[in-house]
Design an enzyme around this catalytic site. Structure first.
Site, PDB file in Angstrom:
ATOM      1  N   GLN A  45     -19.157 -14.054  -9.115  1.00 51.32           N
ATOM      2  CA  GLN A  45     -19.021 -14.789 -10.356  1.00 51.32           C
ATOM      3  C   GLN A  45     -17.586 -15.206 -10.690  1.00 51.32           C
ATOM      4  OE1 GLN A  45     -21.894 -11.722 -12.213  1.00 51.32           O
ATOM      5  NE2 GLN A  45     -22.149 -13.557 -13.448  1.00 51.32           N
ATOM      6  N   ARG A 100     -13.814  -3.623 -14.933  1.00 52.14           N
ATOM      7  CA  ARG A 100     -14.962  -3.447 -14.049  1.00 52.14           C
ATOM      8  C   ARG A 100     -15.105  -4.702 -13.196  1.00 52.14           C
ATOM      9  NH1 ARG A 100     -20.851  -4.880 -15.010  1.00 52.14           N
ATOM     10  NH2 ARG A 100     -22.027  -3.663 -13.487  1.00 52.14           N
ATOM     11  N   HIS A 144     -23.289  -6.055  -6.310  1.00 48.78           N
ATOM     12  CA  HIS A 144     -23.668  -6.812  -7.507  1.00 48.78           C
ATOM     13  C   HIS A 144     -24.422  -8.080  -7.064  1.00 48.78           C
ATOM     14  CE1 HIS A 144     -22.566  -7.354 -11.951  1.00 48.78           C
ATOM     15  NE2 HIS A 144     -23.234  -8.455 -11.665  1.00 48.78           N
ATOM     16  N   GLU A 190     -27.842  -3.245 -11.759  1.00 45.20           N
ATOM     17  CA  GLU A 190     -29.188  -3.664 -12.191  1.00 45.20           C
ATOM     18  C   GLU A 190     -30.267  -3.633 -11.105  1.00 45.20           C
ATOM     19  OE1 GLU A 190     -28.721  -7.475 -14.160  1.00 45.20           O
ATOM     20  OE2 GLU A 190     -27.625  -6.595 -15.825  1.00 45.20           O
ATOM     21  N   ASN A 331     -26.388  -1.902 -19.039  1.00 47.70           N
ATOM     22  CA  ASN A 331     -26.108  -3.259 -19.512  1.00 47.70           C
ATOM     23  C   ASN A 331     -27.078  -3.547 -20.658  1.00 47.70           C
ATOM     24  OD1 ASN A 331     -24.447  -3.250 -17.301  1.00 47.70           O
ATOM     25  ND2 ASN A 331     -25.634  -4.739 -16.112  1.00 47.70           N
ATOM     26  N   TYR A 333     -27.886  -6.073 -23.983  1.00 47.04           N
ATOM     27  CA  TYR A 333     -27.575  -7.303 -24.713  1.00 47.04           C
ATOM     28  C   TYR A 333     -28.471  -7.531 -25.914  1.00 47.04           C
ATOM     29  CZ  TYR A 333     -24.728  -8.830 -20.762  1.00 47.04           C
ATOM     30  OH  TYR A 333     -23.776  -8.929 -19.784  1.00 47.04           O
ATOM     31  N   GLU A 398     -22.029  -3.456 -19.581  1.00 45.78           N
ATOM     32  CA  GLU A 398     -22.062  -4.842 -20.032  1.00 45.78           C
ATOM     33  C   GLU A 398     -22.646  -4.911 -21.428  1.00 45.78           C
ATOM     34  OE1 GLU A 398     -24.035  -7.604 -17.389  1.00 45.78           O
ATOM     35  OE2 GLU A 398     -23.033  -6.775 -15.620  1.00 45.78           O
ATOM     36  N   PHE A 457     -19.677 -15.911 -21.704  1.00 44.64           N
ATOM     37  CA  PHE A 457     -19.587 -14.633 -22.398  1.00 44.64           C
ATOM     38  C   PHE A 457     -18.131 -14.164 -22.503  1.00 44.64           C
ATOM     39  CE2 PHE A 457     -24.058 -13.143 -22.515  1.00 44.64           C
ATOM     40  CZ  PHE A 457     -24.659 -14.082 -21.675  1.00 44.64           C
TER      41      PHE A 457
END
Ligand code: NAG
Ligand code: NAG
Ligand code: NAG
Ligand code: NAG
Length: 510
Positions: A45, A100, A144, A190, A331, A333, A398, A457
């Site tokens: 990313q 991280r 990831h 995840e 994580n 949200y 996250e 974000f």
């Protein structure tokens, strides 16, 4: 970050969730000694430099180059590979205590297994040293979502048990090369989302699913592959943890954990069906990974509904998987409401979602791009781990607000979101949660795995059309910085107006 079968709910339900007390005025020093605050990203990313210095393609390169992200790719992204010094400087200015990030497997071991790429070792050493020399703790995710395409081509990646050995060898290189300085390792990001999104629904690489489930994939099997992949993820995780404990931990004195995506879940109604469905959603979504690592076995309901499609652990595997973590990463949200959908169990031919047999209803306002601000969901999630899993040490890996990419730096909704959610972490800690750290997602605006360059974000805006890819501090960076430097924060309008004024003075100066 993602969203599942999204429906919006009447505002009334939202209010039920929000109207719970949350710490409003607080400061950095209200958190326990050793608690750490940071921000995060992941390799594909942010790094860019996709074909430089010996890096080979990951399944994400393949996917994005097939046009599956509307033509957007992480080829350049925000170019942290070349700009890491500048980024660490911004972290220092912000006051981050930890960063991280993840290690790109196809950069470190381009063929997936075998020779290590010395240029990748040099890059991650430079990044880690830069962080450490500025007093910032590296918290490293080993995997990831981005394994080498070479392994996907050779044996189907996570579908094959062969990946356990290759993943362990990859982790071994990470521990050996970087573990003298990295004390916080997360094996997998995840692993509860990956089987569902990539092998049942098929919307993320390697893009597998089968008719009538999922989204028109050319290959896959939505009924069995999600379970097989989850099983291999668990075995790979446990194998890497075993290696770390045997070979490195007593010398390096670090910690190793695993990361999970967690919604706060609430039954849609108080009917027995919806209450049971909520537990089933938790068991399927979090328990699929958390139960094995905490208790050594899959949740009963998963065993029952999946039947022979769910692999079993041998006695030896059970011993390796059980207790294979020093901490859990979370994580979080958003909150969802859960409605029973037991009718889906009547069909004999079922995918993972039909086995779960629920409808997950995101508490979003469909007229808004931003996530709803429901801080008490954070405490509810942390309470769930405290009560269901014996209060393990937790890092929130996250948490953050989504906005559209824009050059406007006044991201007030992100400030309100962070203020609320960090306050809720404090509430959870005050009620006994063993939470040890908090990372915002994300440090910079990055290439989002759901939505590419539109959703953002970041604490820092990056104009991806600017050849220099200059970073610009948003109001949220300023707010977080004030908080990290010990200023008390509150979310009332006076506080925000003052923050905004200070920020515009600062922005004009720079
Ligand atoms: C499904 O995929 C095939 C092959 O990629 C394509 O030709 C077809 O148009 C797709 N169908 C739908 C409904 O998207
Ligand atoms: C998927 O796997 C199951 C269990 O192995 C098998 O019974 C089924 O036929 C497979 N379906 C497809 C579409 O390949
Ligand atoms: C369910 O019951 C609880 C406790 O009585 C109550 O607070 C809550 O509002 C109810 N929820 C719904 C959706 O009716
Ligand atoms: C606080 O902790 C107690 C004991 O674990 C628990 O029963 C209670 O529900 C928690 N309160 C909140 C608001 O989560």
């Amino acid at each position: 970050m993602f969203m599942l079968r999204v429906y919006s709910l009447p505002i009334i339900l939202l209010n039920l969730v929000v109207a719970v007390f949350c710490a409003d005025k607080y400061s950095r020093e209200d958190f326990p000694p050793g608690f750490v605050f940071g921000s995060g990203t992941s390799a594909y990313q942010v790094e860019g430099a996709a074909s430089e210095d010996g890096r080979s393609p990951s399944i994400w390169d393949t996917f994005s180059h097939e046009g599956k992200m509307d033509g957007e790719t992480g080829d350049v992204s925000v170019d942290e590979y070349h700009k890491y010094k500048e980024d660490v400087k911004l972290m220092v200015e912000t006051g981050l205590e930890a960063y991280r990030f993840s290690i790109s497997w196809p950069r470190l071991i381009p063929n997936g297994r075998g020779p290590v790429n010395p240029k990748a070792v040099r890059y991650y050493n430079s990044l880690i040293n830069e962080l450490i020399s500025h007093g910032i703790q590296p918290h490293v995710t080993i995997y990831h979502y981005d394994h080498p395409q070479a392994l996907e081509d050779e044996y189907g990646g996570w579908l094959s048990r062969k990946i356990v050995k290759d993943f362990t060898a990859f982790a071994d290189v990470c521990f050996r090369e970087f573990g003298d300085r990295v004390l916080y390792w997360t094996t997998l990001n995840e692993p509860n989302v990956f089987p569902l999104f990539s092998y049942d629904v098929g919307m993320l690489p390697p893009n597998r699913c089968s008719f009538p489930f999922g989204l028109n994939c050319s290959q896959g099997n939505s009924t069995s592959e999600p379970y097989l992949v989850a099983h291999h993820l668990l075995l790979a995780h446990a194998s890497a943890v075993r290696l770390y404990r045997k070979k490195y931990q007593s010398k390096q004195l670090g910690f190793v954990g695993i990361n999970l995506y967690a919604f706060a879940t609430y039954p849609l109604t108080n009917s027995t069906e919806d209450v049971l469905a909520t537990q089933r959603a938790n068991d399927y979504f979090v328990g699929l990974i958390a139960n094995p690592v905490v208790f050594g076995s899959y949740p009963d309901i998963v065993k029952k509904n999946a039947g022979s499609r769910l692999p079993t652990f041998t006695n030896q595997e059970y011993k390796q998987v059980k207790g294979s973590f020093d901490f859990l990463g979370i994580n979080h949200y958003m909150s969802i409401h859960v409605k029973d959908n037991s009718a889906s169990l009547k069909s004999e031919y079922r995918d993972f979602l039909a086995d779960m047999a629920v409808e997950m209803i995101a508490d979003i306002d469909s007229s808004k791009y931003e996530f709803p601000i429901q801080p008490s969901g954070m405490q509810a999630s942390l309470e769930y781990f405290k009560q269901a899993y014996g209060n393990p040490p937790i890092y929130i890996h996250e948490n953050g607000q989504r906005t559209r990419r824009t050059s406007s730096l006044e991201d007030t909704s992100r400030v309100k979101y962070m203020h609320g959610y960090i306050g809720s972490v404090l509430d959870a800690i005050r009620n006994g949660s063993n939470t040890r750290g908090y990372f915002t997602w994300s440090f910079l605006d990055v290439f989002e795995l759901l939505g590419g360059y539109e959703p953002c974000f970041g604490l820092y805006y990056v104009d991806i059309n600017d050849p220099q890819l200059k970073r610009h501090a948003k109001l949220s960076a300023h707010w977080y910085s004030q908080f990290l430097k010990g200023r008390p924060v509150s979310s009332d309008s006076d506080g925000l107006i003052k923050l905004g004024k200070d920020f515009s003075l600062l922005s004009r100066r720079s």
